[in-house]
Design an enzyme around this catalytic site. Structure first.
Site, mmCIF file in Angstrom:
data_model
loop_
_atom_site.group_PDB
_atom_site.id
_atom_site.type_symbol
_atom_site.label_atom_id
_atom_site.label_comp_id
_atom_site.label_asym_id
_atom_site.label_seq_id
_atom_site.Cartn_x
_atom_site.Cartn_y
_atom_site.Cartn_z
ATOM 1 N N ARG A 179 42.180 42.363 40.370
ATOM 2 C CA ARG A 179 43.514 41.891 39.910
ATOM 3 C C ARG A 179 43.799 42.404 38.475
ATOM 4 N NH1 ARG A 179 45.906 35.784 40.656
ATOM 5 N NH2 ARG A 179 46.719 36.589 42.366
ATOM 6 N N TYR A 214 41.300 37.799 30.337
ATOM 7 C CA TYR A 214 40.114 37.411 30.262
ATOM 8 C C TYR A 214 39.362 38.790 29.922
ATOM 9 C CZ TYR A 214 41.495 33.102 32.414
ATOM 10 O OH TYR A 214 42.119 32.016 32.482
ATOM 11 N N ARG A 264 50.630 28.253 43.849
ATOM 12 C CA ARG A 264 51.272 26.658 43.883
ATOM 13 C C ARG A 264 51.804 26.367 45.051
ATOM 14 N NH1 ARG A 264 54.150 27.932 38.330
ATOM 15 N NH2 ARG A 264 54.127 29.929 39.340
ATOM 16 N N ALA A 275 38.468 32.072 40.708
ATOM 17 C CA ALA A 275 37.607 32.732 39.615
ATOM 18 C C ALA A 275 36.217 32.271 39.556
ATOM 19 C CB ALA A 275 38.247 32.870 38.232
ATOM 20 N N PRO A 298 43.486 33.138 44.199
ATOM 21 C CA PRO A 298 42.481 32.457 43.585
ATOM 22 C C PRO A 298 42.879 31.272 42.693
ATOM 23 C CG PRO A 298 42.420 34.910 42.391
ATOM 24 C CD PRO A 298 43.601 34.544 43.910
HETATM 25 C C1 LIG Z 1 45.550 25.642 39.394
HETATM 26 C C2 LIG Z 1 45.774 27.083 39.330
HETATM 27 C C3 LIG Z 1 44.535 27.800 39.256
HETATM 28 C C4 LIG Z 1 44.589 29.175 38.986
HETATM 29 N N1 LIG Z 1 43.375 29.850 38.998
HETATM 30 C C5 LIG Z 1 43.378 31.298 38.880
HETATM 31 C C6 LIG Z 1 42.210 32.069 39.047
HETATM 32 O O1 LIG Z 1 40.983 31.303 39.156
HETATM 33 N N2 LIG Z 1 42.351 33.243 39.205
HETATM 34 C C7 LIG Z 1 43.136 34.071 39.148
HETATM 35 O O2 LIG Z 1 43.361 35.231 38.882
HETATM 36 N N3 LIG Z 1 44.605 33.336 38.920
HETATM 37 C C8 LIG Z 1 44.154 32.019 38.814
HETATM 38 N N4 LIG Z 1 45.893 31.371 38.942
HETATM 39 C C9 LIG Z 1 47.247 32.320 39.070
HETATM 40 C C10 LIG Z 1 47.453 32.364 40.410
HETATM 41 O O3 LIG Z 1 46.454 32.753 41.365
HETATM 42 C C11 LIG Z 1 48.685 33.093 40.695
HETATM 43 O O4 LIG Z 1 48.629 34.089 40.148
HETATM 44 C C12 LIG Z 1 49.878 32.278 39.790
HETATM 45 O O5 LIG Z 1 49.910 30.764 39.795
HETATM 46 C C13 LIG Z 1 51.201 32.847 40.114
HETATM 47 O O6 LIG Z 1 51.311 32.459 41.531
HETATM 48 P P1 LIG Z 1 52.351 31.381 42.010
HETATM 49 O O7 LIG Z 1 53.746 31.526 41.575
HETATM 50 O O8 LIG Z 1 52.339 31.507 43.645
HETATM 51 O O9 LIG Z 1 51.632 30.030 41.720
HETATM 52 C C14 LIG Z 1 45.751 29.809 38.731
HETATM 53 C C15 LIG Z 1 46.809 29.200 39.095
HETATM 54 C C16 LIG Z 1 46.943 27.876 39.206
HETATM 55 C C17 LIG Z 1 48.216 27.036 39.722
#
Ligand SMILES: Cc1cc2nc3c(=O)[nH]c(=O)nc-3n(C[C@H](O)[C@H](O)[C@H](O)COP(=O)(O)O)c2cc1C
Length: 356
Positions: free
Chosen positions: A228, A180, A322, A57, A23
């Site tokens: 989560r 949160y 990402r 989210a 997400p």
């Molecule tokens: C732009 C962006 C928005 C995110 N929004 C959420 C979210 O809505 N809910 C959530 O649990 N994590 C959110 N995250 C965290 C990601 O879901 C993920 O757990 C975190 O970026 C680590 O993974 P990655 O290294 O593959 O980016 C967000 C991350 C990014 C980069």
């Protein structure tokens, strides 16, 4: 057989592979209503071959938004706007999922791309809610939840779950991570209550578990429910992986199917040892000790790395954030790299590389 592309049956849903689009808040709505951006953003990742496309989210109530632009699921109109996106995701073979959330004391901020600073009621924000009146870093003081807030917020989660179902989602994830509201009940650093919702581990878990049980009651028993969590606060005297194991055991009792294993977000002072797969060991620990299915997330970027996580039993699936922004077609490219012959969308079939 490449493990990453093995189908994943959970309850009545079979996911075509083990890859989830994590997400990701887009902070791009007016009044919490999804728009073209969301269709293209989420739709292209379904076209890209992910098994699960999880919607960002989505606030269960306006006070639970991180920013005024957050996606919402507190009205029927918001759910209605999500249904064509859900239908598109399904039509491309992915399972549509949504994360429902209340931002607690981290609510009421500007979007990160506008500075991410806290907003006060005078600058378009509102007073956030928390277990205790302790701010997150230099954010404004939140209001400590009172007796009537508990059933009200629990009911917001329940109504959000019902709306998600009406929009056609097949996996629901409760956001209990990243500092949160529900996470802030778990951690002794943010929860200093002296009533039955604070103090002992059992008391700190009480409200998050009440919400989970209430949501499970309305979320159909044949559809997966995920949670989560932040497996650790990365802080002295905070929330630890061992407590996450206890929580996962309780969540399993509530009928939760998968624990999505993230970390951090509770304190701006946390020092997080970032690096490839830096959170996968917590997924492994929870999977083994709580005997529940898990998702590993966090700096998973390479198909071989993802395959390794699954083959070594650290998780049942992987979630990418990402890297999916960099490459919406990551699953198609991963299949190619791992020598797995994956069908491409027919419109794109002429571009499919030959698998040797
Ligand atoms: C732009 C962006 C928005 C995110 N929004 C959420 C979210 O809505 N809910 C959530 O649990 N994590 C959110 N995250 C965290 C990601 O879901 C993920 O757990 C975190 O970026 C680590 O993974 P990655 O290294 O593959 O980016 C967000 C991350 C990014 C980069």
């Amino acid at each position: 057989m490449v493990r990453l592309f093995e189908p994943w049956p959970i309850k009545g849903v079979t996911i075509r592979n083990r890859i989830c689009v994590s997400p990701m808040c887009q902070y791009s709505t007016a009044d919490g209503i999804a728009r073209d951006w969301h269709m293209v953003h989420l739709g292209s990742r379904a076209v890209g071959g992910a098994g699960i496309v999880m919607v960002e989210a989505s606030a269960v109530h306006p006070e639970g938004r991180i920013t005024p632009g957050d996606l919402g699921i507190w009205t029927g109109e918001q759910a209605k706007a999500l249904s064509p996106i859900v239908a598109f995701i399904k039509s491309h073979g992915a399972v549509p999922a949504i994360q429902i959330a209340h931002a607690g004391r981290k609510a009421s901020t500007a979007p990160p791309f506008n500075g991410g600073h806290p907003l006060t009621p005078e600058t378009g924000g509102w007073v956030p809610l928390a277990p205790s009146s302790i701010p997150f870093g230099n954010y404004p003081l939140p209001r400590a939840m009172q007796e009537n807030d508990f059933s009200r917020i629990r009911d917001h989660f329940v109504s959000a779950a019902r709306r998600a179902l009406s929009a056609g989602f097949e996996i629901l994830e409760i956001h209990m991570a990243h500092g949160y509201l529900l996470h802030s009940f778990l951690s002794p650093l943010s929860n200093r209550r002296t009533d039955s919702y604070g103090g002992s581990l059992e008391n700190r878990m009480r409200f998050p578990l009440e919400v989970t049980r209430a949501v499970r009651e309305v979320w159909p028993s044949d559809l997966p429910l995920w949670v989560r969590i932040s497996t650790t606060d990365w802080m002295e005297n905070g929330w630890y992986p061992e407590q996450s194991v206890s929580l996962a055991i309780e969540l399993k009792q509530c009928g939760v199917d998968v624990i999505d294993c993230s970390s951090g977000g509770l304190s701006p002072d946390a020092r997080i040892p970032l690096g490839p797969g830096y959170q996968t060991r917590f997924s492994s620990q929870i999977r083994q000790s709580a005997e529940i299915q898990t998702i590993a997330v966090g700096m998973i970027t390479d198909p071989v790395q993802a395959e390794h996580i699954l083959v070594t039993g650290q998780a049942d699936g992987v979630s990418l954030a990402r890297e999916m922004l960099r490459d919406p077609y990551w699953p198609l490219h991963a299949a190619q790299k791992l020598g797995h012959d994956l069908e491409w969308p027919e419109q794109y079939s002429r571009a499919k590389p030959t698998v040797r």
